[in-house]
Design an enzyme around this catalytic site. Structure first.
Site, PDB file in Angstrom:
ATOM      1  N   GLY A  12       0.789  -1.228   0.000  1.00  0.00           N
ATOM      2  CA  GLY A  12       0.000   0.000   0.000  1.00  0.00           C
ATOM      3  C   GLY A  12       0.820   1.277   0.000  1.00  0.00           C
ATOM      4  CB  SER A  13       4.317   2.219  -0.798  1.00  0.00           C
ATOM      5  OG  SER A  13       4.516   1.833  -2.134  1.00  0.00           O
ATOM      6  NE  ARG A  91      -8.294 -11.508  -6.247  1.00  0.00           N
ATOM      7  CZ  ARG A  91      -8.166 -12.815  -6.073  1.00  0.00           C
ATOM      8  NH1 ARG A  91      -8.742 -13.661  -6.886  1.00  0.00           N
ATOM      9  NH2 ARG A  91      -7.466 -13.285  -5.060  1.00  0.00           N
ATOM     10  CG  LEU A  92      -6.702 -10.804 -15.065  1.00  0.00           C
ATOM     11  CD1 LEU A  92      -7.097 -11.905 -16.056  1.00  0.00           C
ATOM     12  CD2 LEU A  92      -6.333  -9.535 -15.824  1.00  0.00           C
ATOM     13  CG  HIS A 109       2.775  -3.434 -14.751  1.00  0.00           C
ATOM     14  ND1 HIS A 109       2.408  -4.542 -14.015  1.00  0.00           N
ATOM     15  CD2 HIS A 109       3.820  -3.818 -15.524  1.00  0.00           C
ATOM     16  CE1 HIS A 109       3.198  -5.553 -14.342  1.00  0.00           C
ATOM     17  NE2 HIS A 109       4.051  -5.145 -15.246  1.00  0.00           N
TER      18      HIS A 109
HETATM   19  C1  GAR Z   1       3.619  -1.550  -7.292  1.00  0.00           C
HETATM   20  O1  GAR Z   1       4.961  -1.631  -7.702  1.00  0.00           O
HETATM   21  C2  GAR Z   1       2.689  -1.705  -8.485  1.00  0.00           C
HETATM   22  O2  GAR Z   1       3.168  -1.106  -9.633  1.00  0.00           O
HETATM   23  C3  GAR Z   1       2.612  -3.201  -8.620  1.00  0.00           C
HETATM   24  O3  GAR Z   1       2.505  -3.650  -7.285  1.00  0.00           O
HETATM   25  C4  GAR Z   1       3.259  -2.774  -6.440  1.00  0.00           C
HETATM   26  C5  GAR Z   1       2.413  -2.404  -5.245  1.00  0.00           C
HETATM   27  O4  GAR Z   1       3.165  -1.677  -4.307  1.00  0.00           O
HETATM   28  N1  GAR Z   1       1.507  -3.611  -9.437  1.00  0.00           N
HETATM   29  C6  GAR Z   1       1.542  -4.638 -10.292  1.00  0.00           C
HETATM   30  O5  GAR Z   1       2.506  -5.374 -10.423  1.00  0.00           O
HETATM   31  C7  GAR Z   1       0.278  -4.833 -11.128  1.00  0.00           C
HETATM   32  N2  GAR Z   1       0.448  -5.858 -12.093  1.00  0.00           N
HETATM   33  P1  GAR Z   1       2.445  -0.953  -3.089  1.00  0.00           P
HETATM   34  O6  GAR Z   1       1.488  -1.978  -2.462  1.00  0.00           O
HETATM   35  O7  GAR Z   1       3.525  -0.570  -2.144  1.00  0.00           O
HETATM   36  O8  GAR Z   1       1.689   0.232  -3.626  1.00  0.00           O
END
Ligand code: GAR
Length: 192
Positions: A12-13, A91-92, A109
């Protein structure tokens, strides 16, 4: 203000940065709720600390993906949510939510799409030996990390240092997402 729901499955950053941007007026939006498919994820903790409503629903508790998404959709409509913002939601999105929010779901992404979709994009890029990777913000369609690209930023791979590479990518995400969302919300008229 644009009403948004943030969907997240992990740390969740990105949620935290977007929440602060909304609170400080940098992003002209209001977070109605955080939806997670992972009740034990750290984003739940962060959302509680910021006093934003958390909806934690495990898809496996529902008979079908459709039933899961119909429940999510009912809550989104009750809250008047206009946009769905995916922030590490792993999740899709299925036909029910896509039909209800056409071109109104945004994803971030950690790669220069269409390279390295799916899970662990940073690990995939390092394993492939690319020298430059990056971040993509895009509208969500039925594919995995496909859909029209709204913004991209390049990030150099730090050779031999996966942790530093990941850190640089996350730092870029935290700037690019709020800027792109702000431009998007300004340019697309409200629906609800
Ligand atoms: C982020 O790097 C985001 O781009 C990626 O998950 C991470 C979540 O970080 N998303 C994907 O890979 C989507 N396919 P966070 O929980 O610290 O925000």
């Amino acid at each position: 203000k644009t009403k948004i729901a943030i969907f997240a499955s992990g740390s969740g950053s990105n949620y935290e940065v977007l929440e602060r941007a909304c609170r400080e007026g940098e992003l002209d939006a209001e977070i109605a709720l955080v939806m997670t498919d992972k009740p034990a994820s750290f984003v739940v903790e962060r959302a509680r600390q910021t006093e934003i409503r958390v909806v934690a629903l495990e898809p496996k508790a529902f008979p079908t993906k459709r039933a899961f998404e119909e429940t999510v959709l009912r809550i989104l409509r009750e809250e008047g949510v206009e946009w769905i913002v995916l922030a590490g939601y792993m999740r899709l999105i299925g036909p029910t939510l896509l039909a209800a929010y056409p071109s109104r779901i945004v994803n971030i992404h950690p790669s220069l799409l269409p390279a390295f979709p799916g899970k662990d994009a940073i690990g995939q890029a390092i394993a492939h030996g690319v020298k430059v990777t990056g971040v993509t913000v895009h509208l969500v369609d039925e594919g995995m990390d496909t859909g029209p690209i709204l913004a991209q930023a390049a990030v150099s791979v730090v050779e031999g240092d996966a942790a530093m590479t990941a850190q640089s990518i996350h730092a870029v995400e935290h700037i690019l997402y709020k800027e792109t969302l702000q431009n998007l919300f300004k340019s697309v008229p409200a629906t609800r």
